[in-house]
Design an enzyme around this catalytic site. Structure first.
Site, PDB file in Angstrom:
ATOM      1  N   GLY A  11      64.278 101.885 -10.949  1.00  0.00           N
ATOM      2  CA  GLY A  11      63.648 100.750 -10.287  1.00  0.00           C
ATOM      3  C   GLY A  11      62.257 101.113  -9.816  1.00  0.00           C
ATOM      4  O   GLY A  11      61.816 102.263  -9.929  1.00  0.00           O
TER       5      GLY A  11
ATOM      6  N   GLY B 224      56.687 103.449  -4.834  1.00  0.00           N
ATOM      7  CA  GLY B 224      56.761 104.289  -6.013  1.00  0.00           C
ATOM      8  C   GLY B 224      57.900 103.892  -6.927  1.00  0.00           C
ATOM      9  O   GLY B 224      58.525 102.838  -6.774  1.00  0.00           O
TER      10      GLY B 224
ATOM     11  N   VAL C 235      61.599 104.891  -8.860  1.00  0.00           N
ATOM     12  CA  VAL C 235      62.842 105.640  -8.674  1.00  0.00           C
ATOM     13  C   VAL C 235      63.416 105.998 -10.040  1.00  0.00           C
ATOM     14  O   VAL C 235      63.541 105.140 -10.914  1.00  0.00           O
ATOM     15  CB  VAL C 235      63.869 104.829  -7.862  1.00  0.00           C
ATOM     16  CG1 VAL C 235      65.140 105.640  -7.654  1.00  0.00           C
ATOM     17  CG2 VAL C 235      63.268 104.415  -6.525  1.00  0.00           C
TER      18      VAL C 235
ATOM     19  N   ASP D  37      62.477  97.143   7.875  1.00  0.00           N
ATOM     20  CA  ASP D  37      62.311  96.625   6.510  1.00  0.00           C
ATOM     21  C   ASP D  37      63.677  96.404   5.863  1.00  0.00           C
ATOM     22  O   ASP D  37      63.919  96.809   4.728  1.00  0.00           O
ATOM     23  CB  ASP D  37      61.464  97.578   5.674  1.00  0.00           C
ATOM     24  CG  ASP D  37      60.895  96.897   4.424  1.00  0.00           C
ATOM     25  OD1 ASP D  37      60.852  95.650   4.394  1.00  0.00           O
ATOM     26  OD2 ASP D  37      60.493  97.600   3.482  1.00  0.00           O
TER      27      ASP D  37
END
Length: 674
Positions: free
Chosen positions: A361, A366, A368, A481
């Site tokens: 993902g 960044g 993964v 978040d």
């Protein structure tokens, strides 16, 4: 073409200008250099005991000025040097400092009046060790020791209960007990009672001989500093020194001025130093104007050389700053040592990911990748974007998640930090992120893979993870978040909270925290995050995000489509509230699926709890332990929530400007349209 200046004239102008510059520098007011004094002073540790040389923030005293101390708790962080022993006074009780760990914020102290180990020789103040209203808190490695003065141990009551006591003289005794002493106090009727924390490892040995009590008092106990930990770490990583503004705000003192939390962020005006900064700027501008004419000729003479030199200088400054950041981050990681996961080299990360072949993902921070360790375990490697900050968000995530250990929090197994190559290695979650099971328009199988019991267990798991972050750690961790992309699922659909890049660590008793800019993702951010008019940012902001997340799980759609108009259609919580109010949960909310009465009650209960979580006023939202209690209780125990005021028809609709949820320090605004 003739040269602009004759060579000899140019030399004369150069030497004249250079001489004026030297005179100006020599006579430059010394007070204008005071900007660096706070940075220099707060970098010097408290000096007294040669065995303890790292007493910096939050401590102050002697040569360390009060602005180097902890925020809003300076009376309890002042140190004194007495007979070459560093001492601290907390709530009017003096302690000897035995050890201080900068990385874990652990302070080991022993009561000064009991430092000899002789409880009979204690001063007559008889004060208990209390830490209420301080940012030092006793940790779970201590037990409470109760000393009872004036007890008559010759009366059969005390002897029959096999209590431990010390015979001070023929008529004076001190009874001591580690655990509940209420029943003993009733029978003993002491004249004075003193409570002191002692190390739990020694508490179990008390009573076998009196020497153990003496040792327990000399060994002291442990306290944890719970204030401004992450702010100070960000400051230290950037090369600054931690301190305060003279009142209640944290400040990072840098060699280029005063900043909020990091030397990499824009400076701020603070207390008396702000006028000094302004005065320095005025003098520099005047001096620059005075030299403008003469320097103009020099610039013409050496313009080509200056271009090359400027390029080299900029490159040199960038390189030095990068090396400074690398050094400070490396120092932080090394100091963390015992609590840090394994550190990997970049070539190891490249090897275990098979040169980053299998992508899982991608997010704002960044990409993964799937990887496999040497022992065969599958892991997920998040490769941080090179452009993302100077290491602050990396430190933030590592420091936050390293403090956690819970079945609903993703485990950090390792990390990599080599210059701008940064990676985090997590346990592998086979089912991926929760958003893949919610958004039908993006993933064909979507929520159809969930039965309602699984959905309920996921909601409970996320709630337990948040409750642990808010109450289960030594310090409170605000995630800030919470969204489907940051909830990962293992093979049994057990949810785990991940991505702590925006997290904020604070002390548990703090109801409000200070953050820079806007943190989070549109559609999940609580109103108080983008406008302080709705209240202060606190753990209740995570409760709001949780409520929006669970409503999405139930409704199977995004709560806000980025780029769309919120004014052109009914806002997501509005239509859910309307359906709930009209009793249409089965037909509309559940997408006309056939479910049992028990499942209908379950979904209705989850919906009611979620609507409580997204109340506009933070004080109206329940804490996560209450959320869990309501979810596990009967439907009848959950009262009907009021409609969130912010999204009601009577209030103006929300208009969202361009904003990036992936930025650590977001500055774009969110406004309310007329």
């Amino acid at each position: 073409m003739k040269p602009l200046l004759h060579y000899s004239s140019s030399i004369i102008v150069f030497y004249f200008s250079f001489s004026l510059l030297i005179i100006f520098i020599i006579n430059f007011p010394k007070c204008l250099c005071d900007d660096d004094i706070q940075h220099a002073n707060c970098n010097i540790p408290f000096s007294c005991d040669s065995n303890i040389t790292n007493l910096k923030y939050p401590f102050w005293g002697e040569k360390r000025e009060s602005y180097c101390g902890g925020v809003a708790d300076r009376t309890n962080t002042k140190l004194t040097c007495e007979e070459k022993v560093s001492k601290i006074t907390i709530n009017s009780v003096k302690y000897r400092i035995l050890q201080w760990d900068n990385t874990t914020q652990k302070l080991t102290v022993a009561r000064d009046d009991y430092s000899s180990g002789n409880v009979c020789a204690v001063n007559t103040n008889y004060k208990s060790s209390t830490f209420d209203n301080t940012q030092f808190q006793a940790n779970n490695s201590n037990d409470n020791l109760t000393l009872l003065y004036g007890c008559n141990v010759r009366s059969g009551t005390v002897v029959d209960q096999n209590l431990n006591y010390i015979n001070c003289d023929e008529s004076e005794y001190v009874v001591y007990i580690v655990y509940d002493s209420d029943s003993i106090i009733a029978n003993c009727t002491p004249t004075h009672i003193v409570e002191i924390p002692i190390l739990r490892s020694l508490a179990g040995e008390l009573g076998y001989d009196n020497r153990t009590l003496s040792e327990a008092l000399k060994e002291g106990f442990e306290l944890i500093w719970s204030g401004n930990y992450m702010d100070c770490q960000s400051c230290l990583v950037s090369g600054g020194a931690c301190g305060n503004d003279g009142d209640t705000e944290f400040r990072c003192f840098c060699d280029n001025g005063t900043h909020a939390t990091s030397c990499f962020l824009p400076g701020i005006s603070s207390s008396p130093s702000s006028s000094k900064h302004n005065w320095r700027l005025i003098v520099i501008v005047i001096g620059a104007a005075g030299f403008g004419v003469t320097m103009f000729f020099i610039i013409i003479m050496i313009r080509c050389h200056l271009k090359r030199g400027t390029g080299r200088q900029q490159k040199s400054i960038f390189w030095r700053r990068r090396k400074l950041v690398e050094h400070n981050v490396d120092t932080f990681m090394q100091n963390y040592n015992s609590s840090m996961p394994r550190r990997y080299r970049y070539k190891e990360v490249k090897r275990i990911t098979n040169s980053f072949r299998e992508k899982l993902g991608q997010g704002g921070y960044g990409v993964v990748y799937k990887a496999r360790l040497n022992d065969g375990r599958q892991v997920a490697v998040k490769l941080i974007n090179e452009s993302k900050g100077n290491g602050e968000e990396f430190i933030n995530e590592v420091a936050s998640i390293s403090r956690t250990s819970h079945m609903n929090i993703v485990s950090l197994l390792g990390y990599c930090y080599e210059g701008n190559k940064r990676a985090l290695i997590y346990e592998f979650m086979p089912k991926g992120s929760l958003d893949k099971f919610i958004y039908k328009s993006e993933f064909p199988n979507a929520i159809c893979d969930f039965d309602w019991n699984t959905l309920f267990q996921i909601a409970i798991g996320i709630a337990r993870g948040l409750e642990y972050l808010h109450q289960g750690c030594n310090s409170r961790i605000l995630h800030l978040d919470i969204k489907p992309q940051n909830i990962l699922l293992d093979e049994d659909f057990c949810p785990k909270i991940s991505d702590f890049g925006l997290a904020k660590i604070c002390q548990k008793k703090d109801s409000i925290v200070s953050i820079l800019g806007t943190r989070g993702t549109i559609g999940y951010m609580a109103p108080e995050i983008f406008s302080r008019a709705f209240g202060g940012v606190s753990y209740k902001s995570d409760v709001y995000s949780y409520g929006m997340l669970i409503l999405e799980m139930i409704g199977g759609r995004k709560n806000y489509e980025t780029g769309g108009s919120c004014t052109s259609e009914m806002y997501f919580p509005d239509w859910i509230y309307k359906d709930l109010d009209q009793g249409n949960t089965t037909n509309t909310l559940l997408n006309r699926l056939t479910i049992s009465e028990e499942e209908n009650d379950m979904v209705r209960k989850i919906t009611l709890v979620s609507l409580w979580c997204i109340q506009t006023n933070p004080s109206d939202r329940p804490p996560m332990n209450k959320v869990i209690e309501m979810l596990l209780g009967p439907l009848s125990s959950v009262s009907y929530p009021p409609k969130p005021v912010l999204f009601s028809a009577e209030m103006p609709a929300l208009q969202v400007d361009s904003i990036s949820s992936s930025d650590l320090y977001e500055t774009n605004s969110i406004t309310v349209s007329k």
